[in-house]
Structure formats: structure tokens, C-alpha cells
Design a protein around this motif. Structure first.
Motif, mmCIF file in Angstrom:
data_model
loop_
_atom_site.group_PDB
_atom_site.id
_atom_site.type_symbol
_atom_site.label_atom_id
_atom_site.label_comp_id
_atom_site.label_asym_id
_atom_site.label_seq_id
_atom_site.Cartn_x
_atom_site.Cartn_y
_atom_site.Cartn_z
ATOM 1 N N UNK A 53 0.828 -1.209 0.000
ATOM 2 C CA UNK A 53 0.000 0.000 0.000
ATOM 3 C C UNK A 53 0.862 1.259 0.000
ATOM 4 N N UNK A 54 0.468 2.230 -0.830
ATOM 5 C CA UNK A 54 1.049 3.582 -0.765
ATOM 6 C C UNK A 54 -0.118 4.551 -0.651
ATOM 7 N N UNK A 55 0.007 5.499 0.275
ATOM 8 C CA UNK A 55 -1.086 6.430 0.562
ATOM 9 C C UNK A 55 -0.544 7.848 0.453
ATOM 10 N N UNK A 56 -1.088 8.605 -0.481
ATOM 11 C CA UNK A 56 -0.618 9.976 -0.692
ATOM 12 C C UNK A 56 -1.056 10.892 0.437
ATOM 13 N N UNK A 57 -0.278 11.955 0.679
ATOM 14 C CA UNK A 57 -0.663 12.976 1.656
ATOM 15 C C UNK A 57 -0.016 14.296 1.248
ATOM 16 N N UNK A 58 -0.165 15.308 2.085
ATOM 17 C CA UNK A 58 0.169 16.669 1.661
ATOM 18 C C UNK A 58 1.647 17.046 1.811
ATOM 19 N N UNK A 59 2.432 16.254 2.551
ATOM 20 C CA UNK A 59 3.867 16.550 2.695
ATOM 21 C C UNK A 59 4.562 15.383 3.380
ATOM 22 N N UNK A 60 5.880 15.405 3.353
ATOM 23 C CA UNK A 60 6.654 14.409 4.085
ATOM 24 C C UNK A 60 6.461 14.573 5.585
ATOM 25 N N UNK A 61 6.341 15.809 6.014
ATOM 26 C CA UNK A 61 6.102 16.082 7.431
ATOM 27 C C UNK A 61 4.788 15.442 7.878
ATOM 28 N N UNK A 62 3.743 15.648 7.073
ATOM 29 C CA UNK A 62 2.451 15.035 7.401
ATOM 30 C C UNK A 62 2.536 13.510 7.356
ATOM 31 N N UNK A 63 3.336 12.971 6.474
ATOM 32 C CA UNK A 63 3.482 11.515 6.406
ATOM 33 C C UNK A 63 3.970 10.985 7.756
ATOM 34 N N UNK A 64 4.948 11.674 8.353
ATOM 35 C CA UNK A 64 5.477 11.243 9.652
ATOM 36 C C UNK A 64 4.416 11.439 10.737
ATOM 37 N N UNK A 65 3.748 12.593 10.683
ATOM 38 C CA UNK A 65 2.694 12.883 11.661
ATOM 39 C C UNK A 65 1.587 11.830 11.584
ATOM 40 N N UNK A 66 1.119 11.535 10.376
ATOM 41 C CA UNK A 66 0.040 10.556 10.188
ATOM 42 C C UNK A 66 0.491 9.155 10.620
ATOM 43 N N UNK A 67 1.732 8.808 10.332
ATOM 44 C CA UNK A 67 2.250 7.495 10.731
ATOM 45 C C UNK A 67 2.205 7.363 12.251
ATOM 46 N N UNK A 68 2.657 8.417 12.934
ATOM 47 C CA UNK A 68 2.644 8.394 14.403
ATOM 48 C C UNK A 68 1.213 8.334 14.934
ATOM 49 N N UNK A 69 0.303 9.073 14.274
ATOM 50 C CA UNK A 69 -1.106 9.048 14.693
ATOM 51 C C UNK A 69 -1.692 7.653 14.506
ATOM 52 N N UNK A 70 -1.383 7.029 13.379
ATOM 53 C CA UNK A 70 -1.922 5.690 13.100
ATOM 54 C C UNK A 70 -1.431 4.673 14.127
#
Ligand SMILES: *Cc1c(COP(=O)(O)O)cnc(C)c1O
Length: 367
Positions: A53-70
Motif C-alpha cells: 500500500x502507498x497512501x498519498x498525503x500533503x507533505x513528508x512532514x504530514x506523512x510522519x505525523x500521520x504514521x505516528x497518529x496511526x
């Protein structure tokens, strides 16, 4: 002749017609958020990174934030990472109310030293974030082995390392979640901000997809609180045009790195050291000398681009004063911050430009 650190217009010229056609097509389609371009890109990225799976998002920063949230990271939790990285790695941890716990780097690769991680683990540790700095993967096997033993998920900050390999495995395919950035200076950059996450876990993929859209599933029904972090169709279209060129661009960077390795050998400089089991994508080519500031001044006078990545390790940033770290706590990261500089490595560099960089560096050490 001046040599910029990065020449994005030179890359643009290579694919100008393709890019402009793509952008116009999307402009005319009226589909600006998500839509078929994003779905197609996510499929191609999963394929490229060899993940499910690859999931697009608005930035690399958000990718890290979303990963931590998940992964459920929140107030009072601790997350282990390297102090020698772009601020986003630490900042995303802090934005969730968690505490970054820094572990010093291996001076050979500038990546987190796996041997230091275990001492940083407490019962509050909720994740470990190795960063694949400059395009070379961190030494993942000991990190994954320790994380597995302690039952702590690993998030790979692969913002600088799309396409890099560690023992044959692609960056972003080894931990629970991989985080990538399409910031223009990355090897695969868009025309603004965007990023994506990778995972082989269907449940995590579902959670990330929901979290990037305010936690809604179905639309307007919110079981959890997420953020607004979608990938624009325009940026997806631009990346779809660039992706088929990426391996050729990586090859160009490696060729330039080999040129520097050969022509800068013998100077009082430490050149990048790539571990035998790693394939680097050279997002940066970083050299090291205790005369770094003088060398940079000399290169700048000659019109040769150079930059420090990064001048202040995270544990010494003003905003992190309350974490209680002091100068001397992370000696290798601090030394690297004093002694390293990046020189131009982008694939469109001409032979003349490469020679210019080499002779500029040589003339500094001749004096
Ligand atoms: C670029 C970068 C990020 C952040 O990506 P953005 O898309 O700029 O938000 C995170 N970590 C590292 C190591 C980076 O180089």
C-alpha cells in the motif's frame, strides 16, 4: 562558470512538454483533489517501493505525523529518533505531545547508531524512527531485530531515500510505515508540497487513509480525529510524469558521486561512505573536513553551491531546550554538524560543472 547546488529548471527542461501537457489536462478535468491521478500514482508508488500500500498525503512532514497518529502516539509517549535530521522528524513527534528521545549517529553513515537505541527504550517508547539520511538507508537489521524483540513499531523516515536499498530491500518497505516527501529538492520532487506513506499492513493502510481526511469514514462520519492532508491531483500528475525517469536520475547521481569519489580522493576530506549492503540514491553528496567553514566560503566565492545539512542537531534546537539536552550529549551529531557540507550532485550536472566543483575544492586545499 557557476554551479548551483540544485538546478530544478534543468530537470524541468528534460520533460517540459510531458509535464505541461499533464498539468493542462488536469486543469481542464476539474478533478483537483484525489481522483484517478492520485489512485494511479498510489498504485505505481506501491509498485516502485515494493509494498502492498502507498497512501498519498500533503507533505513528508504530514506523512510522519500521520504514521505516528496511526500508531496511536500521543501525550506522554516517547519516540526514539536521530538528532541529525531535518526538523520534521522531531517536530512531528512533538506536535502529538510526545517526547523525542535522541540517539547519536554512526559517524561513518550519519544515520542513527543502532547500538545506542536499546539504552533509550523505556516503557513509554511507542515508536522508533530511523532516518535514511542523504539517500542511504540506516542499518535496519539490528534496529528491526531490537524493535521486534521489544514489540515497538519502526517508522522509516525515507524522505531522502526513495529507491534506496538495504540488503536488497527498498527504503520504506522494512518498517511498519515508510514516510516519503515530494518536496522539490528530493530525488522525486513535485511543484510544491506533497508526500506519501507506505505499508504492508492493510489495517494501517486503512487507518492512514482515514486519518488523512479528518478521520472520516464514510464521509462526514468521524470515529477518530484526523487532519486534512490530501495529495493534490496536480502534484500527483507531475509525479506520474517524473516517476518513469527516476531510476535514470538516480543513476546520474551515482555516476556523479563516483566522479567525485575518484577526483576528490587523496584530499584531506572525508567522502561519503556507503555500506557494502546499501545502494544510495545520493539525495546529497556530503563531504567532511575540520576546515568546513573556510571551504564553504571559498566555494561560495567561486559560485559553487554548497549547504550544511544540518547546522544544529535537533537536541540543541532552541525549541527543545526544555528536553534537557546539553552540548556534548550527542558528540557525533554535533561534530558532523560542524564539519560537513553538501556539494552539487543533481543528475543534470555537466562534465564541465563537475570538473569545476572538483577544481574549486582542490584550489582551497592547495592554499
Ligand atoms: C524533507 C524531509 C522531511 C519533510 O518532508 P516535507 O515534504 O518537506 O514536509 C522529513 N524528513 C526528512 C529527513 C526530510 O529530508
Amino acid at each position: 562558470m557557476s554551479v548551483p547546488l540544485l538546478d530544478l529548471p534543468a530537470q524541468y527542461k528534460e520533460i517540459e512538454i510531458e509535464l505541461e501537457n499533464e498539468v493542462l489536462e488536469i486543469m481542464r478535468s476539474g478533478r483537483y483533489i484525489k481522483g484517478p491521478k492520485v489512485v494511479k500514482l498510489e498504485e505505481e508508488l506501491a509498485n516502485y517501493c515494493e509494498v502492498k500500500h502507498a497512501i498519498g498525503c500533503a507533505s513528508g512532514t504530514d506523512a510522519i505525523l500521520l504514521a505516528l497518529m496511526a500508531l496511536g502516539v500521543g501525550p506522554g509517549d516517547e519516540v526514539i529518533t536521530t538528532p541529525y535530521t531535518f526538523f520534521a522528524t522531531g517536530g512531528s513527534i512533538s506536535r502529538l505531545g510526545a517526547r523525542p528521545v535522541f540517539v547519536d549517529i554512526d559517524p561513518e553513515t550519519y544515520n542513527i547508531d543502532p547500538a545506542g537505541i536499546e539504552a533509550g527504550i523505556t516503557d513509554k517508547t511507542k515508536a522508533i524512527i530511523p532516518v535514511h539520511l542523504y539517500g542511504q538507508c540506516a542499518d535496519m537489521d539490528p534496529i528491526l531485530e531490537l524493535a521486534d524483540r521489544k514489540n515497538i513499531p519502526v517508522i522509516e523516515d525515507a524522505a531522502q531515500a526513495i529507491g534506496a536499498r538495504y540488503k536488497g530491500r527498498p527504503a520504506g518497505s522494512m518498517g511498519a510505515i515508510g514516510c516519503f516527501s515530494f518536496f522539490p529538492s528530493k530525488n522525486l520532487g513535485c511543484c510544491g508540497d506533497a508526500g506519501f506513506m507506505t505499508t504492508n499492513d492493510a489495517e494501517l493502510a486503512g487507518d492512514l487513509t482515514i486519518l488523512r481526511e479528518h478521520g472520516a469514514k464514510p464521509k462526514y462520519y468521524h470515529k477518530v480525529i484526523g487532519i486534512n492532508s490530501r495529495l493534490d491531483a496536480l502534484q500527483a500528475g507531475i509525479i506520474l510524469v517524473k516517476l518513469p525517469h527516476l531510476d535514470r536520475w538516480h543513476e546520474g547521481r551515482r555516476k556523479n558521486a563516483a566522479f567525485y569519489d575518484e577526483h576528490l580522493a587523496g584530499l584531506p576530506l572525508v567522502l561519503p561512505r556507503i555500506a557494502d549492503d546499501c545502494i544510495s540514491v545520493y539525495n546529497q553528496y556530503v563531504i567532511r573536513t575540520d576546515r568546513r567553514d573556510g571551504l564553504r566560503e571559498h566555494l561560495t566565492e567561486l559560485g559553487i553551491g554548497n549547504e550544511i545539512y544540518y547546522p544544529v542537531p535537533l537536541h540543541l534546537q532552541e525549541c527543545y531546550r526544555d528536553l534537557g539536552y546539553r552540548e556534548g550529549d550527542m558528540p557525533e551529531a554535533e561534530k558532523a554538524a560542524r564539519e560537513t557540507a553538501a556539494i552539487p550532485i543533481y543528475p543534470q550536472l555537466t562534465d564541465e560543472q563537475l570538473m569545476e566543483v572538483v577544481s574549486g575544492i582542490k584550489s582551497f586545499f592547495d592554499n
